[in-house]
Design an enzyme around this catalytic site. Structure first.
Site, PDB file in Angstrom:
ATOM      1  N   LYS A  54      65.789   8.572   3.015  1.00 58.20           N
ATOM      2  CA  LYS A  54      64.844   9.734   2.648  1.00 58.20           C
ATOM      3  C   LYS A  54      63.342   9.361   2.617  1.00 58.20           C
ATOM      4  O   LYS A  54      62.424   9.638   2.909  1.00 58.20           O
ATOM      5  CB  LYS A  54      64.922  10.765   1.597  1.00 58.20           C
ATOM      6  CG  LYS A  54      66.466  11.395   1.733  1.00 58.20           C
ATOM      7  CD  LYS A  54      66.688  12.392   0.630  1.00 58.20           C
ATOM      8  CE  LYS A  54      67.205  11.613  -0.563  1.00 58.20           C
ATOM      9  NZ  LYS A  54      68.279  10.847  -0.682  1.00 58.20           N
ATOM     10  N   THR A  55      63.132   8.123   1.605  1.00 64.08           N
ATOM     11  CA  THR A  55      61.757   7.680   0.939  1.00 64.08           C
ATOM     12  C   THR A  55      61.294   7.033   2.280  1.00 64.08           C
ATOM     13  O   THR A  55      59.986   7.140   2.588  1.00 64.08           O
ATOM     14  CB  THR A  55      61.941   7.152  -0.031  1.00 64.08           C
ATOM     15  OG1 THR A  55      62.484   7.706  -1.181  1.00 64.08           O
ATOM     16  CG2 THR A  55      60.567   6.479  -0.422  1.00 64.08           C
ATOM     17  N   ASP A 240      58.166  13.930  -2.069  1.00 68.58           N
ATOM     18  CA  ASP A 240      59.742  13.284  -2.239  1.00 68.58           C
ATOM     19  C   ASP A 240      60.265  13.623  -3.347  1.00 68.58           C
ATOM     20  O   ASP A 240      59.679  14.193  -4.230  1.00 68.58           O
ATOM     21  CB  ASP A 240      59.232  11.580  -2.290  1.00 68.58           C
ATOM     22  CG  ASP A 240      60.336  10.624  -2.043  1.00 68.58           C
ATOM     23  OD1 ASP A 240      61.685  11.295  -1.878  1.00 68.58           O
ATOM     24  OD2 ASP A 240      60.490   9.698  -2.376  1.00 68.58           O
ATOM     25  N   GLU A 241      61.616  13.319  -3.531  1.00 68.83           N
ATOM     26  CA  GLU A 241      62.379  13.751  -4.723  1.00 68.83           C
ATOM     27  C   GLU A 241      61.840  15.260  -5.103  1.00 68.83           C
ATOM     28  O   GLU A 241      61.807  15.816  -6.042  1.00 68.83           O
ATOM     29  CB  GLU A 241      61.948  13.118  -6.018  1.00 68.83           C
ATOM     30  CG  GLU A 241      62.165  11.484  -5.819  1.00 68.83           C
ATOM     31  CD  GLU A 241      63.207  10.912  -5.887  1.00 68.83           C
ATOM     32  OE1 GLU A 241      64.261  11.788  -6.039  1.00 68.83           O
ATOM     33  OE2 GLU A 241      63.597   9.534  -5.863  1.00 68.83           O
ATOM     34  N   GLN A 271      70.989  14.769  -6.855  1.00 67.11           N
ATOM     35  CA  GLN A 271      70.211  13.956  -8.005  1.00 67.11           C
ATOM     36  C   GLN A 271      69.250  14.666  -8.606  1.00 67.11           C
ATOM     37  O   GLN A 271      68.348  14.141  -8.957  1.00 67.11           O
ATOM     38  CB  GLN A 271      69.570  12.791  -6.972  1.00 67.11           C
ATOM     39  CG  GLN A 271      70.369  11.721  -6.168  1.00 67.11           C
ATOM     40  CD  GLN A 271      69.660  10.913  -5.650  1.00 67.11           C
ATOM     41  OE1 GLN A 271      69.209   9.989  -6.235  1.00 67.11           O
ATOM     42  NE2 GLN A 271      69.634  10.505  -4.283  1.00 67.11           N
ATOM     43  N   ARG A 643      72.540   3.577  -7.118  1.00 67.61           N
ATOM     44  CA  ARG A 643      71.527   2.365  -7.154  1.00 67.61           C
ATOM     45  C   ARG A 643      71.990   1.096  -6.744  1.00 67.61           C
ATOM     46  O   ARG A 643      71.189   0.375  -6.478  1.00 67.61           O
ATOM     47  CB  ARG A 643      70.784   2.284  -8.603  1.00 67.61           C
ATOM     48  CG  ARG A 643      70.227   3.718  -9.262  1.00 67.61           C
ATOM     49  CD  ARG A 643      69.484   4.402  -8.347  1.00 67.61           C
ATOM     50  NE  ARG A 643      69.792   5.221  -7.765  1.00 67.61           N
ATOM     51  CZ  ARG A 643      69.443   5.889  -6.842  1.00 67.61           C
ATOM     52  NH1 ARG A 643      68.235   5.551  -6.110  1.00 67.61           N
ATOM     53  NH2 ARG A 643      69.949   6.856  -5.957  1.00 67.61           N
TER      54      ARG A 643
END
Ligand SMILES: Nc1ncnc2c1ncn2[C@@H]1O[C@H](COP(=O)(O)OP(=O)(O)OP(=O)(O)O)[C@@H](O)[C@H]1O
Ligand SMILES: [Mg+2]
Length: 795
Positions: A54-55, A240-241, A271, A643
């Site tokens: 995504k990022t 983002d996020e 998340q 992660r």
């Protein structure tokens, strides 16, 4: 692939602007990722699980806008969750399309709002030099307010009030609206506190963090012409996020995009871990409903982790009921099994982690910089820190007592804040008698009384201190000198660089010399922290100057403001927790990262240790009886697991001290949710089960289960027995942690070797046992060392 670049031009660029885009902009991306990068249309939602790019897609999309769609960098605003992420994104785009990327707005919501408010302060009804109060300032202010309102601190602790006010602001509820609707004594007390708190902020020309967003929303809603300017300017809004945006931020996005802008948001509802900050998962789950013409792209391939890690993550998050199921796969193969470990105590857990990191470095080529250790709460870092120091493992704690929360750093910044804003009551009062200059509480109270009688700010009242009834001449003189000092610094700030003003403030106030003259060994660290702060200011200046140079090159001088004290403070105020990740080790051989799960969002590491997997630690005690909160904890577990790239370790301790008392916690319920075949347990139960029938299972620090651990910590026969088994001298034991280490006993004249500072000679020794300290001359520097923590050997 070339067809992908032949997108219709939405604007008519000059021929010279039609540079062929660098072909590598789309190289390596999969189909849906490419679609996301090249999609043209007003509203684009990219929803995808962790590690699906995504990022990366957001970054590539920005580069693509600039290179292939001829968007001017000034037309782009991208929002990230931390300033660090913003910096990285800018760097990456710059690498793809060159330096002009620096002119984009890539920042957190807060930083973007500060910029808008500085520019539009007239419309927003603000002084251009308004201060920004961070969480700690807000709490102090709320404390003053609660005292003034005579609120019972037991029923209405300032911290709780501040949190509730923050929630209201995140919901865009202002004091008037809340007061009008308040029912019952608790809500009425909150309404009073909110109203007065807001009044005090206004008096001080200060905004708290939540105000930054709320004020911009109000500004855009009440000034259509201002809103129009920004909408015309920011044709492209990227977030983002997105799952962690709160209501106020959501409204802000809608205001900025208007009816014509292009919005691209990326997020993962699984998340969402900031509900306590008012983030609402609703924003993403219902995006499609709120924006019916939005185009949605799903990314399903995970590029970060092995299939084993991913299967573990999927199994855990699959237990949540309030979610859309999704498919996330990896083609990296099964990889290593997850390794599990059950330790007897939190110290033993840390010992295992340290040993394993050592082993990874020695035999598997995994560098300390590739490793992260996660835990649920900040306080858990200490045990790891102690153990890592003992092992000589380089590490960095992200969070905890963070740099910007240290007293000396806050004091120094308070000077700068007072310089910039004469009405900043909280900060002026913070430094009024720091260092001690003979302005006591009584004098302060006299000035305060004068301020409220005359309805002027505290800063203004200081200038008229001699009029304050009951104030001593000595205090009036001292206040006079203080005001002169601030005035001098203020004059200096007009022309000098921020780092020069900072140094002058520390020197002329006597702050630095007070610390330097102190014999307290802790003070040495304080001076270093202040030096570090001056370096931070210098870096800020250098960055600002570099941006000016780029702007000048591009013929766009307005895009880059000159470095000022106010600008520096702004940057500092906006540094979020996750920004403390060190950059001083660019080639990543260096340091193990210790951090809470909350700060780990968006990051990745080849090896991850997920520790403290015990019920009531993780999931957190508070969340266990509430289904919604438990689901949020599970999302946190999902964030933690995802992660990891190649190796995942999970561990728990059978006993762990809580509030100084040992407590037994049962294994975390998240452990049971992992498919057993994915985990290889290196150790599954406590070693000394015979001491207690309950080791390894239930019990929560009461009755018999406690007696076993209590015997760990005293000089009891059991401790002696244990010490004998571990080959230690029982007479040296006083705490459980000392089971783990020997404190070197040193005398004046001894030669020592310190892992960081090298060879030295002991000049003085003070204290005994855990309190033993030695002053050591290392040649280049003389330092006081707390021996309990030091990686030091007697030669
Ligand atoms: N098409 C691709 N080919 C190779 N690697 C990729 C590709 N897409 C993403 N990656 C890599 O996968 C990793 C995860 O990407 P990224 O951080 O963008 O994922 P994310 O969806 O933002 O994750 P998170 O949900 O944790 O924020 C990164 O190392 C990234 O460089
Ligand atoms: Mg990401």
């Amino acid at each position: 692939m070339h067809a992908l670049f032949e997108v219709p031009q939405s604007r008519s660029p000059e021929p010279s602007a039609q540079r062929p885009p660098k072909p590598d902009l789309l190289a390596g991306l999969n189909g849906p990722q490419r679609d996301a990068v090249t999609h043209e249309g007003r509203l684009l939602l990219i929803v995808a699980g962790a590690g699906s790019g995504k990022t990366r897609v957001l970054t590539s999309r920005i580069a693509y806008l600039l290179a292939a769609r001829n968007v001017h960098p000034g037309e782009i605003i991208a929002i990230t969750f931390t300033n660090k992420a913003a910096g990285e994104m800018k760097e990456r785009v710059a690498r793809l399309v060159g330096n002009r990327a620096r002119l984009m707005w890539v920042s957190t919501f807060h930083s973007a709002c500060v910029r808008i408010l500085r520019a539009e302060h007239d419309h927003a009804g603000l002084k251009s030099t308004f201060s920004i109060y961070d969480a700690d300032d807000s709490r102090r202010l709320m404390q003053l307010v609660a005292r003034e309102l005579d609120l019972d601190p037991k029923r209405y602790p300032a911290r709780g009030l501040a949190a509730q006010v923050s929630n209201l602001k995140n919901e865009l509820v202002d004091p008037e609206a809340f007061a009008a609707a308040a029912k019952g004594p608790a809500e009425r007390a909150l309404a009073e506190a909110y109203t007065l708190y807001q009044q005090r902020l206004t008096d001080a020309h200060a905004l708290d963090f939540d105000d930054l967003i709320m004020r911009v929303v109000h500004l855009l809603q009440s000034h259509p012409e201002v809103a129009e300017t920004y909408r015309r300017r920011f044709r492209h809004v990227l977030v983002d996020e997105y799952q962690d945006t709160n209501h106020a931020q959501y409204v802000l996005i809608k205001e900025l995009v208007g009816d014509t802008g292009e919005l691209c948001v990326v997020g993962d509802a699984d998340q969402s871990i900031y509900a306590f900050r008012g983030a609402t998962i609703r924003n993403i789950l219902e995006f499609e409903r709120d924006f019916p013409d939005a185009h949605t792209i799903l990314l399903e391939q995970n590029y970060r982790s092995t299939q084993t890690i991913l299967s573990a993550a999927n199994a855990v998050i699959g237990r949540n009921t309030e979610r859309k199921p999704k498919r996330l796969w990896s083609d990296q193969g099964a990889g290593e099994q997850i390794v599990g470990y059950v330790a007897d105590t939190e110290h033993a857990e840390a010992d295992w982690v340290a040993r394993e990191i050592d082993r990874l470095a020695d035999t598997e080529g995994v560098r300390p910089g590739d490793v992260a250790v996660f835990y649920r709460t900040n306080a858990q870092s200490r045990v790891f820190e102690e153990m890592f120091i003992r092992f000589g493992l380089p590490y960095k704690v992200v969070g905890g007592v963070r740099f910007y929360e240290r007293k000396e750093v806050r004091d120094a910044l308070a000077y700068l804040r007072a310089v910039v804003n004469d009405d900043d009551t909280v900060n002026i009062r913070r430094i009024l008698n720091t260092p001690r200059r003979g302005i006591g509480d009584r004098a302060e109270a006299c000035v305060e009384a004068l301020a409220s009688r005359e309805r002027i700010s505290f800063g203004a009242a200081l200038r008229r201190a001699s009029e304050a009834p009951g104030i001593s001449t000595r205090a009036v003189n001292a206040i006079g000198e203080f005001v002169t000092l601030l005035d001098e610094l203020r004059a200096m700030a007009e022309t000098a660089l921020p780092e020069e003003v900072l140094e002058a403030a520390l020197e002329r106030s006597g702050y630095l010399s007070e610390i330097e003259e102190s014999t307290d060994p802790q003070e040495a660290g304080r001076v270093e922290n202040l030096q570090e702060l001056v370096s931070v200011a210098r870096e800020y200046t250098e960055r600002a100057e570099a941006t000016i140079a780029v702007a000048a090159e591009q013929g766009d001088a307005t895009a880059a403001p000159p470095p000022t004290v106010a600008g520096f403070l702004e940057q500092v105020s906006l540094v979020a927790d996750a920004d403390q990740i060190p950059d001083d080790d660019p080639d990543h051989t260096g340091v193990v990262t210790l951090m809470t799960l909350h700060t780990a969002k968006g990051l990745e590491f080849p090896a991850v240790f997920l520790t403290g997997l015990e019920d009531s630690v993780f999931p957190h005690q508070r969340s266990m009886s509430d289904k919604k909160e438990l689901e949020e904890e599970r999302r946190l577990a999902y964030v933690g697991i995802t992660r990891a790239r190649q190796r995942l370790y999970i561990s728990r301790a059978v006993t762990r001290s809580a509030w100084g008392q040992p407590a037994y916690n049962p294994p975390s319920r998240f452990l049971e949710e992992l498919p057993p075949e994915l985990v290889r347990w290196e150790r599954t139960e406590a070693a000394y089960t015979s001491w207690s029938g309950r080791a390894g299972v239930g019990g929560r620090g009461s009755g018999t289960s406690q007696s076993r651990t209590s015997s760990f910590v005293g000089n009891t026969p059991k401790a002696a027995q244990l010490a004998a088994r571990l080959g230690l001298d029982a007479s040296k034991l006083s705490t459980a942690s000392e089971l783990q280490r020997d404190i070197p006993s040193l005398a004046v004249g001894d030669r020592v070797n310190h892992q960081r500072y090298g060879l030295g000679r002991v000049l003085a020794v003070e204290g005994q046992g855990v309190r033993a300290q030695a002053q050591v001359d290392f040649g280049e520097q003389v330092m006081w060392i707390v021996l309990r923590h030091a990686p030091i050997d007697k030669l």
